[in-house]
Design a protein around this motif. Structure first.
Motif, PDB file in Angstrom:
ATOM      1  N   ASN B 133       0.824  -1.217   0.000  1.00  0.00           N
ATOM      2  CA  ASN B 133       0.000   0.000   0.000  1.00  0.00           C
ATOM      3  C   ASN B 133       0.854   1.261   0.000  1.00  0.00           C
ATOM      4  O   ASN B 133       0.549   2.236  -0.682  1.00  0.00           O
ATOM      5  N   GLU B 134       1.939   1.221   0.737  1.00  0.00           N
ATOM      6  CA  GLU B 134       2.845   2.368   0.808  1.00  0.00           C
ATOM      7  C   GLU B 134       3.503   2.593  -0.570  1.00  0.00           C
ATOM      8  O   GLU B 134       3.606   3.729  -1.042  1.00  0.00           O
ATOM      9  N   LYS B 136       2.307   1.708  -3.455  1.00  0.00           N
ATOM     10  CA  LYS B 136       1.274   2.255  -4.354  1.00  0.00           C
ATOM     11  C   LYS B 136       1.117   3.762  -4.158  1.00  0.00           C
ATOM     12  O   LYS B 136       0.948   4.511  -5.116  1.00  0.00           O
ATOM     13  N   GLN B 137       1.183   4.193  -2.904  1.00  0.00           N
ATOM     14  CA  GLN B 137       1.100   5.629  -2.615  1.00  0.00           C
ATOM     15  C   GLN B 137       2.242   6.388  -3.297  1.00  0.00           C
ATOM     16  O   GLN B 137       2.031   7.424  -3.902  1.00  0.00           O
ATOM     17  N   TYR B 138       3.439   5.856  -3.177  1.00  0.00           N
ATOM     18  CA  TYR B 138       4.602   6.486  -3.825  1.00  0.00           C
ATOM     19  C   TYR B 138       4.355   6.641  -5.324  1.00  0.00           C
ATOM     20  O   TYR B 138       4.628   7.686  -5.910  1.00  0.00           O
ATOM     21  N   GLU B 140       1.433   6.505  -6.966  1.00  0.00           N
ATOM     22  CA  GLU B 140       0.285   7.365  -7.286  1.00  0.00           C
ATOM     23  C   GLU B 140       0.593   8.840  -7.096  1.00  0.00           C
ATOM     24  O   GLU B 140       0.084   9.689  -7.825  1.00  0.00           O
ATOM     25  N   LYS B 141       1.450   9.143  -6.137  1.00  0.00           N
ATOM     26  CA  LYS B 141       1.837  10.543  -5.917  1.00  0.00           C
ATOM     27  C   LYS B 141       2.879  11.013  -6.927  1.00  0.00           C
ATOM     28  O   LYS B 141       3.312  12.166  -6.876  1.00  0.00           O
ATOM     29  N   ASN B 192      -3.219  -1.255 -12.767  1.00  0.00           N
ATOM     30  CA  ASN B 192      -4.653  -1.372 -12.488  1.00  0.00           C
ATOM     31  C   ASN B 192      -5.503  -1.317 -13.744  1.00  0.00           C
ATOM     32  O   ASN B 192      -6.494  -0.598 -13.815  1.00  0.00           O
TER      33      ASN B 192
END
Lengths: 328, 328
Positions: B133-134, B136-138, B140-141, B192
């Motif tokens: 999840n972390e 993915k955050q990297y 996505e940001k 995705n």
């Protein structure tokens, strides 16, 4: 021939500086002359490496009878014509990689070298590095079992100036010739044979050269290689050789000073061999040894190995329907 | 529904033991029953995890009204029929990956789940892990720029007994379904979306399942993934996400507790999040949360994501002309 091997350097840019740095530790090497289309650059190089002769044309350097070997560091698209100028004068030629932009170019160069009984070698320095030789020993002795997968990544953000070599189709720019040759060579080092089938995916830059690609290659008997290259992405420069009993990882696989060997059931071990200088000295040593032995080809890197990589790159570009200006 | 979520475990082998270990730290979870075709194995599992009910048939477990959720850990080839037995009794089903051996199998399971208003999820635990999840955050940001390359390797020497699952076509053996689903999921986590073009090279085992393969996938707009898998080779279990400004590396990408982020011009940084227990607890938490909320699908891992991976694997096997016994 004098006691020292007297080098002429053509096109003194970044890579020629690195090569000259490598030569510094070789007592039997001397940089006798430099040639550049920019006198400023030639003079700066000459001052840095204490070079006595400066030429503003490659032809004048080629005609200098005090020179034994020429190192050619022009953009890819000028390799063939520059090498031929030198080979026609009987100079030993070490030419930056890729030695030609396609197989036909190198075949012309080889013809010229043979006619003039001149030594010719591509400056694929990776093939001469001590860690690479050690890794090859590991593979050949079967220490990681039977190898059937070789992988190598190489990507970086290239110069974004469309006139500069990397993005310029006229200068044979693009990822494949510039960086792709390294991972393809890495696979060739392991398998030492012609590629059978090739599959790939790629995209173009706006300037019309190949920007990035992923290529899978079949070497027969289930042996494969996979290569991912880019001139826009931040891809780690990693090589990996996988066998049934273990694997070998190389960081900066094209210029490694170490490798990690992992064998099933054992602690990982490190192969570590620092460069004498910066790694370029090893290819220079090979050239000088060949010159002294009056060999016209290196046995470590014979013409055929360069041709094999060029053929592979030709086939890849054919799949992409990608030609350089003026190519048939 | 009781205060605790009461689990039934079907097929208590290695993976079910790992799952049960994960459940141990979840106060709201209770393992109520276990079912196995081997009473010895069921009894041993029951003793280890203090399970009060033992069944020698999956159907009997499915009929137990004291059970809320069933975890299915049979070989792939039995997933569909086992899940359907449970879904027909309205049980929430968490089924090991791949949830079916092809897309059609999962469509049947989904139909059954809908008819019986039962929850259904594939046990692709990777999708629920905190480090994932972390990461993915990297992505996505945009911290590593625009991503256009995802790579993942996964290989090991599988059980060489041809009757065992991994080499047995009747049990839907082979590298793709067993290990390939992980790197394909890893690419799916980043992009995705559906895969456009797929190219691959592979080889078969003597038993007629896929032994190893290298697969490249096109997600459109120059976005690609590359996957190398094997059930005979010692391939490092590494994942790599490459962008224009940096990259993220994950060791054991399918069960990571750390990742290394390298951003151009910055020192590499490490994301590090240890598991609460062994990683399996996160998917169990999601199932229990969905049950309490009376959801029939997880929003983190809806049916469509499982179907997308199954479709990709179906297309890959179609390229190989590789079917399991009884498949259309």
């Amino acid at each position: 021939m004098s006691e020292k091997i007297r080098w002429g350097i053509i096109a003194p840019g970044g890579i020629a500086n690195a090569f000259a740095d490598g030569l510094q530790i070789l007592e039997e090497a001397e940089i006798t002359a430099v040639a550049s289309r920019s006198m400023e650059r030639a003079e700066s190089f000459a001052a840095k490496y204490k070079v006595s002769k400066i030429y503003d044309s490659y032809k004048s350097l080629a005609e200098d009878t005090d020179i034994d070997a020429v190192y050619i560091a022009t953009p890819h698209s000028f390799h063939k014509e520059t090498a031929i100028i030198c080979l026609e004068k009987g100079k030993a030629v070490l030419c930056e990689k890729p030695i030609g932009i396609n197989e036909n170019e190198m075949l012309e160069m080889i013809n010229c070298a043979k006619e003039n009984k001149a030594f010719l070698m591509e400056a694929m320095w990776t093939r001469f590095l001590p860690v690479i030789n050690e890794v090859k020993q590991y593979v050949e002795k079967g220490l990681i079992g039977e190898v059937s997968l070789v992988k190598a990544n190489f990507g970086f953000k290239g110069d974004i100036n469309p006139e500069k070599r990397i993005l310029n189709p006229k200068l044979a720019g693009g990822a494949l010739l510039d960086v792709g040759i390294y991972p393809l060579t890495f696979a060739d080092l392991v398998y030492n044979k012609e590629t059978l089938e090739i599959k790939s995916m790629m995209s173009y830059t706006e300037t019309g050269v190949d920007q990035d690609s992923t290529i899978i290659l079949d070497y027969g008997s289930g042996k494969r290689a996979e290569v991912s290259i880019s001139i826009k992405d931040y891809i780690p420069h990693e090589g990996l050789i996988v066998g049934t009993k273990g694997n070998i990882k190389l960081d900066r696989f094209f210029m490694p000073t170490s490798a990690i060997v992992e064998i099933e059931g054992e602690d990982p071990r490190e192969i570590k061999i620092p460069f004498l200088k910066n790694g370029y000295e090893y290819e220079a040593m090979e050239v000088m040894s060949c010159i002294r032995e009056r060999k016209l080809e290196s046995s470590i890197m014979p013409h055929e190995k360069s041709l094999r990589i060029l053929r592979t790159m030709d086939r890849i570009r054919k799949q992409w329907n990608f030609k350089y200006p003026g190519e048939n």
